[in-house]
Design a protein around this motif. Structure first.
Motif, PDB file in Angstrom:
ATOM      1  N   GLN A 168       0.829  -1.209   0.000  1.00  0.00           N
ATOM      2  CA  GLN A 168       0.000   0.000   0.000  1.00  0.00           C
ATOM      3  C   GLN A 168       0.861   1.256   0.000  1.00  0.00           C
ATOM      4  O   GLN A 168       0.556   2.230  -0.686  1.00  0.00           O
ATOM      5  N   LEU A 169       1.939   1.225   0.783  1.00  0.00           N
ATOM      6  CA  LEU A 169       2.826   2.388   0.862  1.00  0.00           C
ATOM      7  C   LEU A 169       3.455   2.677  -0.494  1.00  0.00           C
ATOM      8  O   LEU A 169       3.522   3.830  -0.935  1.00  0.00           O
ATOM      9  N   LEU A 170       3.906   1.639  -1.173  1.00  0.00           N
ATOM     10  CA  LEU A 170       4.500   1.794  -2.496  1.00  0.00           C
ATOM     11  C   LEU A 170       3.482   2.327  -3.501  1.00  0.00           C
ATOM     12  O   LEU A 170       3.798   3.174  -4.348  1.00  0.00           O
ATOM     13  N   GLN A 171       2.251   1.852  -3.389  1.00  0.00           N
ATOM     14  CA  GLN A 171       1.201   2.326  -4.293  1.00  0.00           C
ATOM     15  C   GLN A 171       0.890   3.796  -4.060  1.00  0.00           C
ATOM     16  O   GLN A 171       0.634   4.547  -5.011  1.00  0.00           O
ATOM     17  N   GLN A 172       0.918   4.210  -2.803  1.00  0.00           N
ATOM     18  CA  GLN A 172       0.551   5.585  -2.469  1.00  0.00           C
ATOM     19  C   GLN A 172       1.689   6.578  -2.723  1.00  0.00           C
ATOM     20  O   GLN A 172       1.454   7.704  -3.156  1.00  0.00           O
ATOM     21  N   LEU A 173       2.927   6.154  -2.450  1.00  0.00           N
ATOM     22  CA  LEU A 173       4.045   7.107  -2.463  1.00  0.00           C
ATOM     23  C   LEU A 173       5.068   6.887  -3.568  1.00  0.00           C
ATOM     24  O   LEU A 173       5.777   7.821  -3.944  1.00  0.00           O
ATOM     25  N   GLY A 174       5.191   5.671  -4.051  1.00  0.00           N
ATOM     26  CA  GLY A 174       6.290   5.365  -4.952  1.00  0.00           C
ATOM     27  C   GLY A 174       7.497   4.879  -4.159  1.00  0.00           C
ATOM     28  O   GLY A 174       7.541   4.984  -2.926  1.00  0.00           O
ATOM     29  N   TYR A 175       8.501   4.368  -4.847  1.00  0.00           N
ATOM     30  CA  TYR A 175       9.609   3.696  -4.174  1.00  0.00           C
ATOM     31  C   TYR A 175      10.445   4.645  -3.305  1.00  0.00           C
ATOM     32  O   TYR A 175      10.678   4.384  -2.123  1.00  0.00           O
ATOM     33  N   ARG A 176      10.922   5.741  -3.879  1.00  0.00           N
ATOM     34  CA  ARG A 176      11.846   6.620  -3.154  1.00  0.00           C
ATOM     35  C   ARG A 176      11.220   7.184  -1.882  1.00  0.00           C
ATOM     36  O   ARG A 176      11.841   7.151  -0.802  1.00  0.00           O
ATOM     37  N   GLU A 177       9.995   7.691  -1.976  1.00  0.00           N
ATOM     38  CA  GLU A 177       9.352   8.277  -0.807  1.00  0.00           C
ATOM     39  C   GLU A 177       8.962   7.206   0.210  1.00  0.00           C
ATOM     40  O   GLU A 177       8.920   7.475   1.416  1.00  0.00           O
ATOM     41  N   THR A 178       8.693   5.993  -0.247  1.00  0.00           N
ATOM     42  CA  THR A 178       8.419   4.896   0.683  1.00  0.00           C
ATOM     43  C   THR A 178       9.641   4.611   1.546  1.00  0.00           C
ATOM     44  O   THR A 178       9.540   4.483   2.776  1.00  0.00           O
ATOM     45  N   VAL A 179      10.805   4.532   0.919  1.00  0.00           N
ATOM     46  CA  VAL A 179      12.042   4.278   1.658  1.00  0.00           C
ATOM     47  C   VAL A 179      12.299   5.393   2.678  1.00  0.00           C
ATOM     48  O   VAL A 179      12.639   5.126   3.839  1.00  0.00           O
ATOM     49  N   GLN A 180      12.126   6.642   2.259  1.00  0.00           N
ATOM     50  CA  GLN A 180      12.371   7.779   3.156  1.00  0.00           C
ATOM     51  C   GLN A 180      11.399   7.781   4.333  1.00  0.00           C
ATOM     52  O   GLN A 180      11.790   8.075   5.469  1.00  0.00           O
ATOM     53  N   HIS A 181      10.143   7.439   4.100  1.00  0.00           N
ATOM     54  CA  HIS A 181       9.165   7.443   5.194  1.00  0.00           C
ATOM     55  C   HIS A 181       9.338   6.248   6.121  1.00  0.00           C
ATOM     56  O   HIS A 181       9.090   6.355   7.330  1.00  0.00           O
ATOM     57  N   LEU A 182       9.784   5.132   5.603  1.00  0.00           N
ATOM     58  CA  LEU A 182      10.072   3.997   6.474  1.00  0.00           C
ATOM     59  C   LEU A 182      11.228   4.319   7.415  1.00  0.00           C
ATOM     60  O   LEU A 182      11.248   3.867   8.567  1.00  0.00           O
ATOM     61  N   LEU A 183      12.194   5.101   6.945  1.00  0.00           N
ATOM     62  CA  LEU A 183      13.277   5.559   7.822  1.00  0.00           C
ATOM     63  C   LEU A 183      12.699   6.342   8.997  1.00  0.00           C
ATOM     64  O   LEU A 183      13.116   6.154  10.148  1.00  0.00           O
ATOM     65  N   LEU A 184      11.728   7.203   8.725  1.00  0.00           N
ATOM     66  CA  LEU A 184      11.087   7.969   9.788  1.00  0.00           C
ATOM     67  C   LEU A 184      10.295   7.059  10.717  1.00  0.00           C
ATOM     68  O   LEU A 184      10.376   7.177  11.947  1.00  0.00           O
ATOM     69  N   PHE A 185       9.540   6.124  10.154  1.00  0.00           N
ATOM     70  CA  PHE A 185       8.659   5.268  10.947  1.00  0.00           C
ATOM     71  C   PHE A 185       9.427   4.340  11.889  1.00  0.00           C
ATOM     72  O   PHE A 185       8.937   4.029  12.978  1.00  0.00           O
ATOM     73  N   ILE A 186      10.612   3.862  11.473  1.00  0.00           N
ATOM     74  CA  ILE A 186      11.358   2.937  12.332  1.00  0.00           C
ATOM     75  C   ILE A 186      12.399   3.653  13.182  1.00  0.00           C
ATOM     76  O   ILE A 186      13.110   3.015  13.964  1.00  0.00           O
ATOM     77  N   SER A 187      12.506   4.967  13.043  1.00  0.00           N
ATOM     78  CA  SER A 187      13.487   5.711  13.840  1.00  0.00           C
ATOM     79  C   SER A 187      13.107   5.651  15.314  1.00  0.00           C
ATOM     80  O   SER A 187      12.014   5.224  15.683  1.00  0.00           O
ATOM     81  N   ALA A 188      14.015   6.085  16.174  1.00  0.00           N
ATOM     82  CA  ALA A 188      13.794   6.014  17.619  1.00  0.00           C
ATOM     83  C   ALA A 188      12.752   7.018  18.102  1.00  0.00           C
ATOM     84  O   ALA A 188      12.325   6.957  19.269  1.00  0.00           O
ATOM     85  N   LEU A 189      12.318   7.919  17.247  1.00  0.00           N
ATOM     86  CA  LEU A 189      11.384   8.968  17.643  1.00  0.00           C
ATOM     87  C   LEU A 189      10.095   8.393  18.227  1.00  0.00           C
ATOM     88  O   LEU A 189       9.676   8.751  19.333  1.00  0.00           O
ATOM     89  N   VAL A 190       9.447   7.483  17.499  1.00  0.00           N
ATOM     90  CA  VAL A 190       8.167   6.916  17.943  1.00  0.00           C
ATOM     91  C   VAL A 190       8.340   6.016  19.169  1.00  0.00           C
ATOM     92  O   VAL A 190       7.603   6.161  20.157  1.00  0.00           O
TER      93      VAL A 190
END
Length: 329
Positions: A168-190
């Protein structure tokens, strides 16, 4: 009457540029740094993946980690509560967003936790990038290196993934933006935010532990929500946030020039006597009959058009804290 001179304006613009550049280098392109129509489009794309319904679909995985946490906490040995929750939430985020779990990929999980920790330390370091071969490197330099390693691992996991979230993420964002957002999602912030909330919940149990339990030994949903809202009010996981004035305006008697950043402090807002009666008193009952307008006084997840898109998932995770009621005993 304006409070700022042209000199102050220039300094503010420079500080804003340095701050954005600093954080952008750590996290790369994602929703945090998008503005205008780009931000609106990204939020629409990501919103589909973080609705209440999508959170419910992840309940099995969330409950699994909650149960493992409770079992380890009631083992009888002393537990550093915050560190324990942070480690569990890191593992949960890796499972939710990268489909990587310890039982199948223990070494990869250890590597990811190490890299996300190093990456986070770059956020709280002096933004100086230097590296002396075989001798030393700045925390910021280490964070940038960790970022590149994380991006590589994310790309590798995506190449073999057939999970619905990634699809779903790839469909919504495309490859490059999916990779960048996954970096945010798995970061220590959350994980750090979740660990902070859960720690406050457990450590404040002497203030709400007298409340009656259901037959299964858990708090009822209404009582749990009131307690969690009061925990969020008293001990917000983030210091606050900032907004940029798109036009010159007056705020609280101060003149805010266009393009100035305005910082709000969550704890100060949550303990404002004009907003909450007896603000320094822990009182879950204040939320028994609250309406949407009252809840908007909480700034834990931002507010308005730039609020946290993942707040339903975060609330879904912290609501399993009803299981931690047994740890009090």
């Amino acid at each position: 009457m304006p409070l700022y001179t042209n000199s102050y304006t220039r300094k503010a613009i420079i500080l804003q540029w340095v701050t954005k550049t600093f954080f952008h280098q750590i996290y790369g392109d994602n929703l945090l740094f998008a503005n205008g129509q780009e931000a609106i489009d990204l939020r629409k794309s990501l919103h589909i993946l973080f609705t209440k319904q999508s959170t419910m679909m992840r309940e099995v995985l969330i409950n699994k980690y909650a149960d493992e946490t409770v079992n380890s906490m009631i083992s009888g040995s002393a537990v550093a509560v915050y560190q324990h929750f942070k480690m569990t939430m890191m593992q949960l985020c890796l499972a939710l967003f990268l489909d990587v779990e310890s039982e199948h990929s223990s070494l990869l999980v250890e590597q990811l936790i190490h890299l996300t920790t190093v990456h986070w330390h770059g956020i709280i370091s002096v933004p100086l990038c230097f590296r002396v071969p075989f001798l030393a490197a700045s925390s910021y330099s280490k964070a940038l290196k960790a970022k590149e390693e994380l991006l590589q691992i994310i790309a590798e996991e995506l190449s073999t993934s057939n999970g619905s979230f990634h699809t779903q993420l790839l469909q919504q964002l495309g490859y490059r933006e999916t990779v960048q957002h996954l970096l945010l999602f798995i970061s220590a912030l959350v994980p750090k935010a979740l660990a902070s909330i859960l720690t406050s919940f457990v450590c404040s149990s002497h203030l709400w532990g007298h409340l009656p339990l259901m037959k299964n030994g858990e708090l009822d949903s209404a009582s749990l929500e009131c307690i969690l809202l009061e925990v969020l009010r008293m001990w917000p996981p983030f210091i606050g946030g900032r907004r940029i004035a798109t036009e010159a305006c007056e705020l609280g008697g101060f003149h805010i020039p266009k393009n100035y950043s305005v910082i709000y402090l969550a704890e100060a807002a949550h303990r404002d006597p004009d907003a909450f009666a007896n603000p320094d008193q822990f009182d879950p009952s204040r939320w028994r009959s609250y309406d949407a307008q009252e809840k908007e006084k909480l700034f834990c997840f931002g507010g308005g058009a730039r609020n946290c898109i993942g707040q339903h998932l975060v609330l879904g995770i912290i609501k399993v804290s009803k299981r931690f009621r047994s740890y009090q005993n």
